[in-house]
Design a protein around this motif. Structure first.
Motif, PDB file in Angstrom:
ATOM      1  N   GLN A  23      43.649  44.020  46.978  1.00  0.00           N
ATOM      2  CA  GLN A  23      44.837  43.306  47.439  1.00  0.00           C
ATOM      3  C   GLN A  23      44.711  42.932  48.908  1.00  0.00           C
ATOM      4  N   ALA A  24      44.179  43.840  49.718  1.00  0.00           N
ATOM      5  CA  ALA A  24      44.006  43.557  51.145  1.00  0.00           C
ATOM      6  C   ALA A  24      42.963  42.468  51.365  1.00  0.00           C
ATOM      7  N   LEU A  25      41.854  42.525  50.628  1.00  0.00           N
ATOM      8  CA  LEU A  25      40.808  41.517  50.782  1.00  0.00           C
ATOM      9  C   LEU A  25      41.288  40.141  50.337  1.00  0.00           C
ATOM     10  N   CYS A  26      42.041  40.088  49.254  1.00  0.00           N
ATOM     11  CA  CYS A  26      42.601  38.810  48.809  1.00  0.00           C
ATOM     12  C   CYS A  26      43.587  38.260  49.834  1.00  0.00           C
ATOM     13  N   ARG A  27      44.413  39.136  50.359  1.00  0.00           N
ATOM     14  CA  ARG A  27      45.395  38.706  51.357  1.00  0.00           C
ATOM     15  C   ARG A  27      44.706  38.070  52.561  1.00  0.00           C
ATOM     16  N   ASP A  28      43.563  38.611  52.954  1.00  0.00           N
ATOM     17  CA  ASP A  28      42.812  38.041  54.074  1.00  0.00           C
ATOM     18  C   ASP A  28      42.333  36.622  53.784  1.00  0.00           C
ATOM     19  N   LEU A  29      42.204  36.279  52.500  1.00  0.00           N
ATOM     20  CA  LEU A  29      41.761  34.943  52.100  1.00  0.00           C
ATOM     21  C   LEU A  29      42.927  34.061  51.659  1.00  0.00           C
ATOM     22  N   GLY A  30      44.149  34.537  51.898  1.00  0.00           N
ATOM     23  CA  GLY A  30      45.324  33.740  51.574  1.00  0.00           C
ATOM     24  C   GLY A  30      45.764  33.825  50.132  1.00  0.00           C
ATOM     25  N   THR A  31      45.333  34.857  49.423  1.00  0.00           N
ATOM     26  CA  THR A  31      45.642  35.010  48.000  1.00  0.00           C
ATOM     27  C   THR A  31      46.460  36.266  47.773  1.00  0.00           C
ATOM     28  N   THR A  32      47.447  36.174  46.897  1.00  0.00           N
ATOM     29  CA  THR A  32      48.261  37.330  46.542  1.00  0.00           C
ATOM     30  C   THR A  32      47.846  37.848  45.174  1.00  0.00           C
ATOM     31  N   ALA A  33      47.492  39.122  45.127  1.00  0.00           N
ATOM     32  CA  ALA A  33      47.164  39.792  43.866  1.00  0.00           C
ATOM     33  C   ALA A  33      48.282  40.785  43.577  1.00  0.00           C
ATOM     34  N   ARG A  34      48.883  40.673  42.394  1.00  0.00           N
ATOM     35  CA  ARG A  34      50.048  41.494  42.054  1.00  0.00           C
ATOM     36  C   ARG A  34      49.759  42.351  40.823  1.00  0.00           C
ATOM     37  N   LEU A  35      50.351  43.518  40.801  1.00  0.00           N
ATOM     38  CA  LEU A  35      50.263  44.365  39.621  1.00  0.00           C
ATOM     39  C   LEU A  35      51.142  43.804  38.513  1.00  0.00           C
ATOM     40  N   ASP A  36      50.575  43.744  37.317  1.00  0.00           N
ATOM     41  CA  ASP A  36      51.291  43.214  36.165  1.00  0.00           C
ATOM     42  C   ASP A  36      50.828  44.008  34.947  1.00  0.00           C
ATOM     43  N   GLY A  37      51.705  44.856  34.428  1.00  0.00           N
ATOM     44  CA  GLY A  37      51.343  45.666  33.276  1.00  0.00           C
ATOM     45  C   GLY A  37      50.222  46.639  33.548  1.00  0.00           C
ATOM     46  N   GLY A  38      50.129  47.105  34.780  1.00  0.00           N
ATOM     47  CA  GLY A  38      49.105  48.071  35.140  1.00  0.00           C
ATOM     48  C   GLY A  38      47.787  47.467  35.570  1.00  0.00           C
ATOM     49  N   LEU A  39      47.653  46.138  35.492  1.00  0.00           N
ATOM     50  CA  LEU A  39      46.445  45.462  35.921  1.00  0.00           C
ATOM     51  C   LEU A  39      46.744  44.559  37.114  1.00  0.00           C
ATOM     52  N   LEU A  40      45.743  44.339  37.928  1.00  0.00           N
ATOM     53  CA  LEU A  40      45.905  43.454  39.073  1.00  0.00           C
ATOM     54  C   LEU A  40      45.633  42.026  38.621  1.00  0.00           C
ATOM     55  N   VAL A  41      46.566  41.114  38.924  1.00  0.00           N
ATOM     56  CA  VAL A  41      46.517  39.748  38.408  1.00  0.00           C
ATOM     57  C   VAL A  41      46.694  38.762  39.551  1.00  0.00           C
TER      58      VAL A  41
END
Length: 335
Positions: free
Chosen positions: A307-325
């Motif tokens: 999540q932190a690495l994606c955020r650095d690239l302008g992307t949001t990764a969210r938890l959805d049903g126990g998986l990161l999406v």
């Protein structure tokens, strides 16, 4: 409307050395069997094959190397049974066991119906893309590697599709040329595989980001990177995914306590009629030459890091049903 297509990308698959020992002792399926249901459930699973498949003992005749990786030819059956349909061979270990090792690898992959690209008996073969049919939809891949220049294929010598990336204009032109035969073949989903950048860096260099953008600009739909041995964040550029570094799927490498290179991911890319639907990230853990689903503690570390690495690239990764999406609108404004 066509159903969604699911492609699963893994990083480097290194089946030599101690992983080879695991295969010989516990059976050829042992390194990958724990994640094979996930790989087989995809329309196509794609990895970077970071070793030769050969019994040859003759090592690379050029400049001596520190590491040489070879798996038994039976590993071809293990890859096929695990659901892997396509591999990149454009990397710095495909010729570890010289021309014979590469020839054995190509023959083994062909015998098991695994499409491959990025290396061959000459430059034209190395540049020739791989194509697999997923129902009526074609997925194709071309592959390049930016290091181990002495492995480069020529018009009359086997090797890999080597490409220098510091001349960005020339590299972009090469990307465009590599896409042309896939377009001519009617491939809907072209994937550009790049074995690029140094090992164990935590983020892509600026020039690699520019090149990834340029690849999308010329028409590639997915940029699939590897080489760092650890995962990087994902960027969505013009709606298309850039997987800068997919880490390793299985290996026997020493674990860095800070980088936690035994904590890895599988990247499941869902594609619609002509658009990215989402990316689902599956956490895995490498232990003693096997890849396993991550436990709760490992998964928490992997997801927090990603999540932190994606955020650095302008992307949001969210938890959805126990998986990161990650979804196509998953962008965050840069400060």
């Amino acid at each position: 409307m066509s159903p969604d297509l699911r492609l699963v990308f893994g990083g480097d698959v290194m089946l030599g050395r101690h992983v080879r020992d695991v295969m010989l002792r516990d059976g050829i399926h042992a390194p990958l069997e724990a994640v094979s249901p996930l790989l087989r459930a995809a329309d196509a699973a794609i990895v970077n094959l970071e070793c030769a498949l050969t019994d040859s003992l003759e090592r690379w005749h050029g400049v001596p190397k520190v590491f040489y990786f070879a798996a038994p030819p039976a590993a071809g059956q293990a890859l096929a049974d695990a659901g892997i349909r396509m591999v990149s061979l454009a990397n710095n270990h495909s010729l570890d066991y010289d021309a014979q090792g590469l020839a054995d690898t190509l023959r083994t992959l062909d015998a098991h119906g695994i499409a491959h690209t990025g290396a061959g008996p000459d430059l034209a073969w190395a540049l020739s893309p791989a194509v697999v049919a997923c129902g009526e939809v074609l997925v194709g891949m071309a592959a390049f590697c930016d290091h181990q220049a002495d492995f480069a294929a020529t018009d009359d010598h086997p090797g890999i599709a080597w490409l220098g990336l510091h001349d960005e204009t020339a590299a972009t032109d090469a990307f465009a040329r590599a896409l042309a035969p896939l377009r001519a073949a009617g491939v809907r989903w072209p994937v550009l595989s790049l074995h690029w950048g140094p090992n164990r860096v935590t983020a892509p260099a600026p020039h690699l980001r520019r090149l990834a953008h340029a690849a999308i600009d010329v028409g590639w739909k997915i940029v699939y990177g590897h080489s760092a041995h650890i995962f990087h964040g994902i960027e969505l550029y013009r709606g298309w995914p850039i997987l800068y570094a997919t880490g390793d799927l299985v290996d026997d490498y020493a674990v860095d306590a800070d980088l936690r290179n035994d904590h890895q991911l599988l990247f499941e890319v869902h594609l619609g009629e002509d658009a990215l639907r989402r990316i689902v990230l599956h956490p895995v853990f490498i232990r003693h030459g096997r890849v396993l689903p991550a436990d709760h503690t490992q998964r928490t570390w992997i997801y927090t890091r990603m999540q932190a690495l994606c955020r650095d690239l302008g992307t949001t990764a969210r938890l959805d049903g126990g998986l990161l999406v990650i979804k196509p609108d998953a962008t965050t404004p840069h400060e």
